[in-house]
Scaffold this motif. Sequence first.
Motif, mmCIF file in Angstrom:
data_model
loop_
_atom_site.group_PDB
_atom_site.id
_atom_site.type_symbol
_atom_site.label_atom_id
_atom_site.label_comp_id
_atom_site.label_asym_id
_atom_site.label_seq_id
_atom_site.Cartn_x
_atom_site.Cartn_y
_atom_site.Cartn_z
ATOM 1 N N GLN A 147 55.814 36.820 50.792
ATOM 2 C CA GLN A 147 54.883 36.465 51.858
ATOM 3 C C GLN A 147 55.584 35.931 53.106
ATOM 4 O O GLN A 147 54.939 35.732 54.130
ATOM 5 C CB GLN A 147 53.902 35.392 51.360
ATOM 6 C CG GLN A 147 53.015 35.828 50.208
ATOM 7 C CD GLN A 147 52.220 34.659 49.641
ATOM 8 O OE1 GLN A 147 52.754 33.558 49.478
ATOM 9 N NE2 GLN A 147 50.951 34.888 49.345
ATOM 10 N N SER A 170 41.510 48.609 54.404
ATOM 11 C CA SER A 170 42.679 49.182 53.740
ATOM 12 C C SER A 170 42.769 50.690 53.929
ATOM 13 O O SER A 170 43.733 51.311 53.484
ATOM 14 C CB SER A 170 42.657 48.862 52.246
ATOM 15 O OG SER A 170 41.576 49.537 51.620
ATOM 16 N N HIS A 216 44.455 34.051 58.647
ATOM 17 C CA HIS A 216 44.391 34.953 57.504
ATOM 18 C C HIS A 216 43.236 34.592 56.588
ATOM 19 O O HIS A 216 42.449 35.459 56.183
ATOM 20 C CB HIS A 216 45.698 34.945 56.696
ATOM 21 C CG HIS A 216 45.631 35.870 55.524
ATOM 22 N ND1 HIS A 216 45.172 35.462 54.285
ATOM 23 C CD2 HIS A 216 45.911 37.195 55.405
ATOM 24 C CE1 HIS A 216 45.186 36.486 53.458
ATOM 25 N NE2 HIS A 216 45.634 37.549 54.108
ATOM 26 N N MET A 227 50.477 45.962 47.206
ATOM 27 C CA MET A 227 50.512 45.796 48.658
ATOM 28 C C MET A 227 51.756 45.033 49.085
ATOM 29 O O MET A 227 52.439 45.415 50.048
ATOM 30 C CB MET A 227 49.254 45.076 49.139
ATOM 31 C CG MET A 227 49.153 44.928 50.653
ATOM 32 S SD MET A 227 49.935 43.414 51.298
ATOM 33 C CE MET A 227 48.760 42.174 50.742
ATOM 34 N N TYR A 228 52.089 43.962 48.386
ATOM 35 C CA TYR A 228 53.288 43.192 48.725
ATOM 36 C C TYR A 228 54.543 44.066 48.616
ATOM 37 O O TYR A 228 55.427 44.015 49.470
ATOM 38 C CB TYR A 228 53.429 41.996 47.789
ATOM 39 C CG TYR A 228 52.525 40.821 48.097
ATOM 40 C CD1 TYR A 228 51.920 40.661 49.334
ATOM 41 C CD2 TYR A 228 52.283 39.850 47.124
ATOM 42 C CE1 TYR A 228 51.101 39.579 49.594
ATOM 43 C CE2 TYR A 228 51.468 38.763 47.379
ATOM 44 C CZ TYR A 228 50.876 38.632 48.617
ATOM 45 O OH TYR A 228 50.069 37.554 48.870
ATOM 46 N N GLN A 246 48.343 49.733 55.530
ATOM 47 C CA GLN A 246 47.765 50.049 54.229
ATOM 48 C C GLN A 246 47.237 51.482 54.157
ATOM 49 O O GLN A 246 46.959 51.986 53.064
ATOM 50 C CB GLN A 246 46.683 49.034 53.877
ATOM 51 C CG GLN A 246 47.251 47.648 53.634
ATOM 52 C CD GLN A 246 46.203 46.590 53.345
ATOM 53 O OE1 GLN A 246 45.069 46.898 52.986
ATOM 54 N NE2 GLN A 246 46.577 45.328 53.513
ATOM 55 N N PHE A 264 41.268 42.730 43.045
ATOM 56 C CA PHE A 264 41.984 42.517 44.299
ATOM 57 C C PHE A 264 43.353 41.901 44.044
ATOM 58 O O PHE A 264 44.344 42.268 44.681
ATOM 59 C CB PHE A 264 41.165 41.587 45.206
ATOM 60 C CG PHE A 264 41.959 41.006 46.351
ATOM 61 C CD1 PHE A 264 42.148 41.719 47.520
ATOM 62 C CD2 PHE A 264 42.531 39.741 46.258
ATOM 63 C CE1 PHE A 264 42.887 41.188 48.570
ATOM 64 C CE2 PHE A 264 43.266 39.199 47.298
ATOM 65 C CZ PHE A 264 43.447 39.930 48.460
ATOM 66 N N TRP A 265 43.429 40.981 43.111
ATOM 67 C CA TRP A 265 44.656 40.210 42.911
ATOM 68 C C TRP A 265 45.757 41.069 42.316
ATOM 69 O O TRP A 265 46.937 40.863 42.626
ATOM 70 C CB TRP A 265 44.358 38.987 42.041
ATOM 71 C CG TRP A 265 43.261 38.166 42.656
ATOM 72 C CD1 TRP A 265 41.943 38.166 42.299
ATOM 73 C CD2 TRP A 265 43.374 37.291 43.779
ATOM 74 N NE1 TRP A 265 41.231 37.332 43.123
ATOM 75 C CE2 TRP A 265 42.079 36.774 44.046
ATOM 76 C CE3 TRP A 265 44.434 36.874 44.582
ATOM 77 C CZ2 TRP A 265 41.819 35.879 45.073
ATOM 78 C CZ3 TRP A 265 44.186 35.976 45.615
ATOM 79 C CH2 TRP A 265 42.891 35.492 45.849
ATOM 80 N N TRP A 286 45.813 44.458 42.787
ATOM 81 C CA TRP A 286 46.088 45.383 43.906
ATOM 82 C C TRP A 286 47.051 44.741 44.903
ATOM 83 O O TRP A 286 47.924 45.413 45.461
ATOM 84 C CB TRP A 286 44.768 45.735 44.604
ATOM 85 C CG TRP A 286 44.942 46.454 45.910
ATOM 86 C CD1 TRP A 286 45.039 47.801 46.097
ATOM 87 C CD2 TRP A 286 45.052 45.855 47.208
ATOM 88 N NE1 TRP A 286 45.203 48.087 47.429
ATOM 89 C CE2 TRP A 286 45.215 46.912 48.142
ATOM 90 C CE3 TRP A 286 45.018 44.544 47.684
ATOM 91 C CZ2 TRP A 286 45.344 46.685 49.505
ATOM 92 C CZ3 TRP A 286 45.149 44.317 49.037
ATOM 93 C CH2 TRP A 286 45.317 45.375 49.939
ATOM 94 N N ARG A 287 46.919 43.443 45.096
ATOM 95 C CA ARG A 287 47.751 42.745 46.070
ATOM 96 C C ARG A 287 49.234 42.835 45.725
ATOM 97 O O ARG A 287 50.096 42.838 46.614
ATOM 98 C CB ARG A 287 47.322 41.278 46.174
ATOM 99 C CG ARG A 287 47.943 40.540 47.348
ATOM 100 C CD ARG A 287 47.385 39.148 47.507
ATOM 101 N NE ARG A 287 47.844 38.243 46.468
ATOM 102 C CZ ARG A 287 47.832 36.915 46.572
ATOM 103 N NH1 ARG A 287 47.348 36.341 47.664
ATOM 104 N NH2 ARG A 287 48.256 36.155 45.589
ATOM 105 N N GLU A 288 49.554 42.930 44.448
ATOM 106 C CA GLU A 288 50.957 43.049 44.049
ATOM 107 C C GLU A 288 51.579 44.330 44.597
ATOM 108 O O GLU A 288 52.712 44.331 45.096
ATOM 109 C CB GLU A 288 51.072 43.012 42.516
ATOM 110 C CG GLU A 288 50.655 41.682 41.904
ATOM 111 C CD GLU A 288 51.476 40.522 42.444
ATOM 112 O OE1 GLU A 288 52.717 40.614 42.416
ATOM 113 O OE2 GLU A 288 50.869 39.542 42.911
ATOM 114 N N LEU A 312 38.162 47.659 45.912
ATOM 115 C CA LEU A 312 38.786 46.486 45.302
ATOM 116 C C LEU A 312 37.880 45.777 44.300
ATOM 117 O O LEU A 312 38.307 44.833 43.646
ATOM 118 C CB LEU A 312 39.212 45.506 46.398
ATOM 119 C CG LEU A 312 40.272 46.021 47.367
ATOM 120 C CD1 LEU A 312 40.563 44.978 48.431
ATOM 121 C CD2 LEU A 312 41.549 46.397 46.629
#
Length: 448
Positions: A167, A315, A199, A79-80, A55, A72-73, A75-77, A292
């Motif tokens: 994932q 991160s 996790h 990150m994926y 990251q 966060f949710w 941002w996670r997109e 986040l």
Amino acid sequence: MIDATPLRCLTPSGWTTARLRTDATGRVRRLDPTRDATARFALPGIPNTHSHAFQRAMAGLAEHQENVEDSFWTWRELMYRFAGKLDPDSLRDIATQLYAEMLEAGYTHVCEFHYLHHQPDGTPYADRAAMSRALIEAAEQAGIRMTLLPVLYMSGGFDGRALEPRQRRFGHALDDYLALLATLRRLQNDALRVGVALHSLRAVPQEVMPALLEALAGHDFPIHIHIAEQIAEVEQCIAARGARPVRWLLDNAPVDARWTLVHATHLSDGEISGIAASAACVSLCPTTEANLGDGLFPLRAFLDAGGRFSIGSDSHVSVSPVEELRWLEYGQRLATQRRNIASSARTPGVGQSLLRHTWQGGAQAAGLALGRLEEGAFADLIVLDPDAPALAGARDGEVPERFVFAGNRPLVSETFVGGRRVVAEGRHHQRETIARRYAKTLRRLLAD
């Protein structure tokens, strides 16, 4: 060489001027007292107890609005999407850059919370430990000590749903995960410790937890878990398991000093006292938690309960222990409209209090004897710049406070890991080579 350097060292018993003599294993053999007036201030190296190395290459890429309720949710997109581009070579290049930056900033150890196990489509590499080995190689090249924490990631939510396609490269069946641990444990040495990471409660099915803990029984693995990072996670856990995440964990697992709860941002009073009573450590990551929008950890209540904490850069929007510690304290000040929150009657200096917690909690989280300048300890330390204006005229008791709170000029002049100097005059000894390789890799990844 460190053996020839007169240092004004902060030891467990206080400040002393000495030359550190090291042995062949990189430990302090003895501290030879000296009256050398040129001695520079030296502090124990700082453990970084929560890192997702890949990251680092995302820093700054998620700072534009995609949704009026970005969190966060969302941002996670990103990150994926970014994680889906990485392979062992690119991961190694990114991690080496990050670890060199950590050493320049004063971190001498990293707990790497590692979940990029497989190829992007979820197919295992021919060597199932390929991505783990990339991180180990990065740590070796940079010269940082590591606790590698392979992550068990099995489900996409508290309801046990299957992992999404993005994932799948994170996922393991329990037997395959335990086989990976066994492979990595055979690589351990003084510079590499292998632990365990879950996790999160949403990613490890409730029925799997007992089997995992039974398989770990009798081992001395440090155990880390993301928990109670976001309000949504707390609400989902209550709906699915009838309890808040930390409460559920304390009631259903043998939580003790082996455990590190990462973030633990949203806690009830009972959870605060429960963590403290368990002797578990909390890993706090203030710059990432702020970036986040996760919330503020209840630091003062936790310290009053006898809680233990460490810090991580997570991160890596910042790679600075000073910034983590400063904003840990400043966040509390903003919330309470008071000053000097992390101080205590025993340690009234806020900087020294924060650092002592970080050293002690960091050693616990890493599963290694870190954060102490004394005979038998690893010779992992930072030497501060004697010419820095922020340290002008500093007395012993003022050094930790000035290190943490006196401006933004980096104060680390030299960093030693195992008695070996890896940073001199504020620069990693391979900075240019590592940076060129990182830049080439990042340009390629971002062009795809």
